[in-house]
Design a protein around this motif. Structure first.
Motif, PDB file in Angstrom:
ATOM      1  N   ALA A  24       0.854  -1.204   0.000  1.00 29.78           N
ATOM      2  CA  ALA A  24       0.000   0.000   0.000  1.00 29.78           C
ATOM      3  C   ALA A  24       0.887   1.251   0.000  1.00 29.78           C
ATOM      4  O   ALA A  24       0.750   2.125   0.866  1.00 29.78           O
ATOM      5  CB  ALA A  24      -0.927  -0.008   1.218  1.00 29.78           C
ATOM      6  N   PHE A  25       1.760   1.348  -0.979  1.00 31.27           N
ATOM      7  CA  PHE A  25       2.907   2.254  -0.926  1.00 31.27           C
ATOM      8  C   PHE A  25       2.532   3.701  -0.646  1.00 31.27           C
ATOM      9  O   PHE A  25       2.993   4.310   0.326  1.00 31.27           O
ATOM     10  CB  PHE A  25       3.690   2.145  -2.227  1.00 31.27           C
ATOM     11  CG  PHE A  25       4.941   2.981  -2.269  1.00 31.27           C
ATOM     12  CD1 PHE A  25       5.875   2.930  -1.240  1.00 31.27           C
ATOM     13  CD2 PHE A  25       5.186   3.823  -3.339  1.00 31.27           C
ATOM     14  CE1 PHE A  25       7.035   3.683  -1.286  1.00 31.27           C
ATOM     15  CE2 PHE A  25       6.340   4.575  -3.392  1.00 31.27           C
ATOM     16  CZ  PHE A  25       7.263   4.515  -2.365  1.00 31.27           C
ATOM     17  N   TYR A  26       1.679   4.299  -1.481  1.00 36.34           N
ATOM     18  CA  TYR A  26       1.359   5.717  -1.305  1.00 36.34           C
ATOM     19  C   TYR A  26       0.721   5.956   0.065  1.00 36.34           C
ATOM     20  O   TYR A  26       1.079   6.906   0.780  1.00 36.34           O
ATOM     21  CB  TYR A  26       0.400   6.210  -2.392  1.00 36.34           C
ATOM     22  CG  TYR A  26       0.905   6.096  -3.810  1.00 36.34           C
ATOM     23  CD1 TYR A  26       2.245   5.824  -4.094  1.00 36.34           C
ATOM     24  CD2 TYR A  26       0.038   6.254  -4.888  1.00 36.34           C
ATOM     25  CE1 TYR A  26       2.693   5.724  -5.394  1.00 36.34           C
ATOM     26  CE2 TYR A  26       0.482   6.158  -6.196  1.00 36.34           C
ATOM     27  CZ  TYR A  26       1.804   5.880  -6.444  1.00 36.34           C
ATOM     28  OH  TYR A  26       2.242   5.779  -7.730  1.00 36.34           O
ATOM     29  N   GLN A  31       0.991   7.504   5.992  1.00 36.47           N
ATOM     30  CA  GLN A  31       0.882   7.097   7.396  1.00 36.47           C
ATOM     31  C   GLN A  31       2.217   7.214   8.116  1.00 36.47           C
ATOM     32  O   GLN A  31       2.262   7.553   9.299  1.00 36.47           O
ATOM     33  CB  GLN A  31       0.344   5.672   7.488  1.00 36.47           C
ATOM     34  CG  GLN A  31      -1.114   5.546   7.078  1.00 36.47           C
ATOM     35  CD  GLN A  31      -1.610   4.120   7.156  1.00 36.47           C
ATOM     36  OE1 GLN A  31      -0.963   3.187   6.689  1.00 36.47           O
ATOM     37  NE2 GLN A  31      -2.780   3.928   7.751  1.00 36.47           N
ATOM     38  N   ARG A  32       3.293   6.937   7.420  1.00 32.24           N
ATOM     39  CA  ARG A  32       4.618   7.089   8.032  1.00 32.24           C
ATOM     40  C   ARG A  32       4.904   8.547   8.362  1.00 32.24           C
ATOM     41  O   ARG A  32       5.430   8.854   9.450  1.00 32.24           O
ATOM     42  CB  ARG A  32       5.683   6.562   7.073  1.00 32.24           C
ATOM     43  CG  ARG A  32       7.106   6.682   7.591  1.00 32.24           C
ATOM     44  CD  ARG A  32       8.136   6.546   6.493  1.00 32.24           C
ATOM     45  NE  ARG A  32       8.072   7.643   5.521  1.00 32.24           N
ATOM     46  CZ  ARG A  32       8.896   7.760   4.481  1.00 32.24           C
ATOM     47  NH1 ARG A  32       9.818   6.836   4.266  1.00 32.24           N
ATOM     48  NH2 ARG A  32       8.779   8.787   3.655  1.00 32.24           N
ATOM     49  N   ASP A  33       4.557   9.435   7.452  1.00 32.33           N
ATOM     50  CA  ASP A  33       4.924  10.838   7.612  1.00 32.33           C
ATOM     51  C   ASP A  33       3.959  11.620   8.503  1.00 32.33           C
ATOM     52  O   ASP A  33       4.285  12.715   8.953  1.00 32.33           O
ATOM     53  CB  ASP A  33       5.007  11.508   6.237  1.00 32.33           C
ATOM     54  CG  ASP A  33       6.129  10.933   5.379  1.00 32.33           C
ATOM     55  OD1 ASP A  33       6.983  10.199   5.939  1.00 32.33           O
ATOM     56  OD2 ASP A  33       6.159  11.200   4.167  1.00 32.33           O
ATOM     57  N   ASP A  34       2.779  11.083   8.750  1.00 37.38           N
ATOM     58  CA  ASP A  34       1.797  11.752   9.614  1.00 37.38           C
ATOM     59  C   ASP A  34       1.302  10.747  10.651  1.00 37.38           C
ATOM     60  O   ASP A  34       0.440   9.911  10.360  1.00 37.38           O
ATOM     61  CB  ASP A  34       0.628  12.277   8.789  1.00 37.38           C
ATOM     62  CG  ASP A  34      -0.366  13.081   9.628  1.00 37.38           C
ATOM     63  OD1 ASP A  34      -0.247  13.062  10.875  1.00 37.38           O
ATOM     64  OD2 ASP A  34      -1.267  13.702   9.032  1.00 37.38           O
ATOM     65  N   ARG A  38      -1.889   6.909  11.259  1.00 39.88           N
ATOM     66  CA  ARG A  38      -1.547   5.508  11.494  1.00 39.88           C
ATOM     67  C   ARG A  38      -2.708   4.761  12.133  1.00 39.88           C
ATOM     68  O   ARG A  38      -3.348   5.240  13.052  1.00 39.88           O
ATOM     69  CB  ARG A  38      -0.295   5.412  12.365  1.00 39.88           C
ATOM     70  CG  ARG A  38       0.934   5.976  11.662  1.00 39.88           C
ATOM     71  CD  ARG A  38       2.138   6.073  12.576  1.00 39.88           C
ATOM     72  NE  ARG A  38       3.205   6.861  11.938  1.00 39.88           N
ATOM     73  CZ  ARG A  38       4.299   7.278  12.551  1.00 39.88           C
ATOM     74  NH1 ARG A  38       4.493   6.972  13.832  1.00 39.88           N
ATOM     75  NH2 ARG A  38       5.212   7.980  11.896  1.00 39.88           N
ATOM     76  N   GLY A  39      -2.978   3.581  11.581  1.00 40.05           N
ATOM     77  CA  GLY A  39      -4.064   2.760  12.093  1.00 40.05           C
ATOM     78  C   GLY A  39      -5.438   3.189  11.635  1.00 40.05           C
ATOM     79  O   GLY A  39      -6.436   2.619  12.066  1.00 40.05           O
ATOM     80  N   LYS A  40      -5.505   4.182  10.746  1.00 43.15           N
ATOM     81  CA  LYS A  40      -6.791   4.704  10.287  1.00 43.15           C
ATOM     82  C   LYS A  40      -6.986   4.411   8.798  1.00 43.15           C
ATOM     83  O   LYS A  40      -6.021   4.199   8.064  1.00 43.15           O
ATOM     84  CB  LYS A  40      -6.867   6.213  10.550  1.00 43.15           C
ATOM     85  CG  LYS A  40      -6.801   6.573  12.033  1.00 43.15           C
ATOM     86  CD  LYS A  40      -6.864   8.070  12.244  1.00 43.15           C
ATOM     87  CE  LYS A  40      -6.779   8.398  13.741  1.00 43.15           C
ATOM     88  NZ  LYS A  40      -6.796   9.860  13.988  1.00 43.15           N
ATOM     89  N   PRO A  41      -8.242   4.403   8.342  1.00 36.39           N
ATOM     90  CA  PRO A  41      -8.506   4.155   6.918  1.00 36.39           C
ATOM     91  C   PRO A  41      -8.114   5.371   6.070  1.00 36.39           C
ATOM     92  O   PRO A  41      -8.809   6.389   6.081  1.00 36.39           O
ATOM     93  CB  PRO A  41     -10.015   3.903   6.876  1.00 36.39           C
ATOM     94  CG  PRO A  41     -10.559   4.601   8.078  1.00 36.39           C
ATOM     95  CD  PRO A  41      -9.479   4.538   9.126  1.00 36.39           C
ATOM     96  N   PHE A  83      -9.228  11.239   3.413  1.00 41.01           N
ATOM     97  CA  PHE A  83      -8.739  11.417   2.043  1.00 41.01           C
ATOM     98  C   PHE A  83      -7.515  12.326   2.055  1.00 41.01           C
ATOM     99  O   PHE A  83      -7.544  13.421   2.626  1.00 41.01           O
ATOM    100  CB  PHE A  83      -9.836  12.002   1.154  1.00 41.01           C
ATOM    101  CG  PHE A  83     -10.829  10.977   0.695  1.00 41.01           C
ATOM    102  CD1 PHE A  83     -10.799  10.494  -0.595  1.00 41.01           C
ATOM    103  CD2 PHE A  83     -11.793  10.484   1.571  1.00 41.01           C
ATOM    104  CE1 PHE A  83     -11.709   9.542  -1.024  1.00 41.01           C
ATOM    105  CE2 PHE A  83     -12.710   9.530   1.163  1.00 41.01           C
ATOM    106  CZ  PHE A  83     -12.661   9.055  -0.141  1.00 41.01           C
ATOM    107  N   VAL A  84      -6.448  11.851   1.420  1.00 37.08           N
ATOM    108  CA  VAL A  84      -5.199  12.603   1.344  1.00 37.08           C
ATOM    109  C   VAL A  84      -4.842  12.780  -0.132  1.00 37.08           C
ATOM    110  O   VAL A  84      -4.766  11.784  -0.873  1.00 37.08           O
ATOM    111  CB  VAL A  84      -4.055  11.857   2.068  1.00 37.08           C
ATOM    112  CG1 VAL A  84      -2.760  12.652   1.980  1.00 37.08           C
ATOM    113  CG2 VAL A  84      -4.434  11.582   3.515  1.00 37.08           C
ATOM    114  N   PRO A  85      -4.631  14.000  -0.606  1.00 41.58           N
ATOM    115  CA  PRO A  85      -4.254  14.186  -2.015  1.00 41.58           C
ATOM    116  C   PRO A  85      -2.878  13.603  -2.296  1.00 41.58           C
ATOM    117  O   PRO A  85      -1.982  13.673  -1.446  1.00 41.58           O
ATOM    118  CB  PRO A  85      -4.260  15.707  -2.200  1.00 41.58           C
ATOM    119  CG  PRO A  85      -4.071  16.256  -0.817  1.00 41.58           C
ATOM    120  CD  PRO A  85      -4.722  15.283   0.118  1.00 41.58           C
ATOM    121  N   PRO A  86      -2.673  13.001  -3.451  1.00 42.35           N
ATOM    122  CA  PRO A  86      -1.377  12.393  -3.769  1.00 42.35           C
ATOM    123  C   PRO A  86      -0.249  13.415  -3.773  1.00 42.35           C
ATOM    124  O   PRO A  86      -0.427  14.560  -4.186  1.00 42.35           O
ATOM    125  CB  PRO A  86      -1.591  11.817  -5.171  1.00 42.35           C
ATOM    126  CG  PRO A  86      -3.074  11.691  -5.313  1.00 42.35           C
ATOM    127  CD  PRO A  86      -3.659  12.812  -4.523  1.00 42.35           C
TER     128      PRO A  86
END
Length: 374
Positions: A24-26, A31-34, A38-41, A83-86
């Motif tokens: 689930a790379f992107y 999740q790593r950077d914020d 983490r642990g959320k959809p 939702f996070v923009p790419p």
């Protein structure tokens, strides 16, 4: 009962191939950077009627959210999804860091996208005794250095390694030894073969093919009668044969991506797929840092007839939105009637220019919040 050496040629048996696929790379980078993600959809996508999902975290996948799904559908499935923009600049940087880890072990690296690659570790620079240990070491380094997880498949050829990398996702590793190919491969459902989608799987079922073993039991000419040239490829794959080498440092003359639909679609329903593929191709072209003057569209009808349309420009394509717009315009040049159904669509860029020839882009994909995503 056929012997393993009948399934794999001597040349292929000498190879040790690793397929590494980031999990689930992107979404994982986000999740790593914020830490709050983490642990959320998490759904990597712009919101909007025309937007599609780039990637979904494993938490989001539990709700049935998948890549290429319309973003509005993802919202319905999981209203609490974030939702996070790419941000392809960050994804590219993470991909490059992963590539540098690969390079510690081998120079024979064939990237498929930002998040996956084939590695030939028949001889490895780290002097590790087995390909299994090389893959395990790479995955450990990715986690320790980048705080990201990857899955890996290890096998005698690319075809088998690709299947193996998906076997224990996420954050897993699976090894297919040469003597295990027959026992592993023949019982698999045909849907496990890369490139066999639901439509092809359905066509296979109509002629009594449900497993790889069913393909193995058929003569090549029979397979070719049903599936054309692809039939000979199926004949070899059912025997674990794949002579394609890992090709590294190749200047790509064309960058393209395509989707085989789960169900055949009319032309007007291909738009969301064209926009998603445009995003994917655009991201790959940015990685190559070259501009392209020709946009291509590929369509395949449910009868397996391939159609292509191309448009050449005077200056390179400047944004993913422009690429998507041209792709849709090319789509409108296909006039086979409203009842014609399609099983595949592809988008490509070609006619690449050197750095000196590229005009500065007006805006990039990650700057255009109205663009549609990968």
């Amino acid at each position: 009962m056929p012997q393993p050496e009948q399934l794999i040629s001597g040349t292929a048996m000498q190879r040790k191939i690793v397929h590494v696929d980031m999990d689930a790379f992107y979404a994982s980078v986000e999740q790593r950077d914020d830490p709050h993600l983490r642990g959320k959809p998490v759904v990597v996508a712009w919101k909007g009627k025309r937007s599609v999902v780039c990637a979904a975290s494993y938490e989001a996948r539990q709700f049935g959210i998948r890549s290429a799904m319309p973003a509005i559908s993802a919202e319905r499935l999981c209203p609490e999804a974030i939702f996070v923009p790419p941000d392809f600049t960050r994804y590219k940087a993470a991909s490059q860091a992963v590539r540098e880890i690969f390079q510690q072990h081998t120079d024979a690296i064939e990237p498929l996208s930002l998040d996956e690659a084939y590695l030939d570790v028949t001889e490895n620079k780290s002097n590790l005794p087995t390909a299994t240990l090389v893959a395990k070491t790479i995955r450990r380094q990715i986690w320790e250095q980048l705080n990201l997880t990857a899955s890996a498949g290890v096998a005698p050829n690319k075809f088998l390694a690709k299947i193996a990398s998906d076997w224990k996702k996420p954050n897993g590793q699976f090894v297919i030894q040469p003597h295990e190919v027959q026992a592993f491969l023949l019982p698999l459902p045909v849907g496990r073969i890369p490139g066999v989608g639901r439509v092809t799987e359905s066509r296979m079922a109509q002629v009594g093919i449900k497993t790889v073993g069913d393909i193995y039991a058929m003569e090549m000419f029979t397979l070719e009668e049903h599936f054309g040239r692809y039939g000979s490829r199926l004949y070899e794959l059912a025997r674990g044969i794949d002579h394609n080498p890992v090709v590294s440092n190749r200047v790509r003359k064309q960058i393209s991506a395509e989707d085989t639909f789960p169900d055949d679609l009319p032309l007007e329903e291909c738009e969301v797929h064209i926009r998603r593929l445009a995003e994917k191709v655009w991201a790959a072209s940015r990685e190559n840092a070259r501009g392209a003057k020709t946009v291509g569209l590929k369509l395949k009808t449910k009868e397996f007839i391939s159609l292509t349309r191309n448009l050449s420009l005077t200056i390179p394509v400047s944004s993913c939105e422009e690429l998507a717009t041209i792709g849709l315009a090319l789509c409108r040049r296909v006039d086979l009637g409203p009842r014609q159904l399609f099983r595949l669509v592809g988008v490509g860029l070609s006619n690449f220019q050197s750095g000196a020839e590229i005009a500065s882009p007006l805006f990039s994909c990650e700057d255009d919040v109205d663009a549609n995503n990968n």
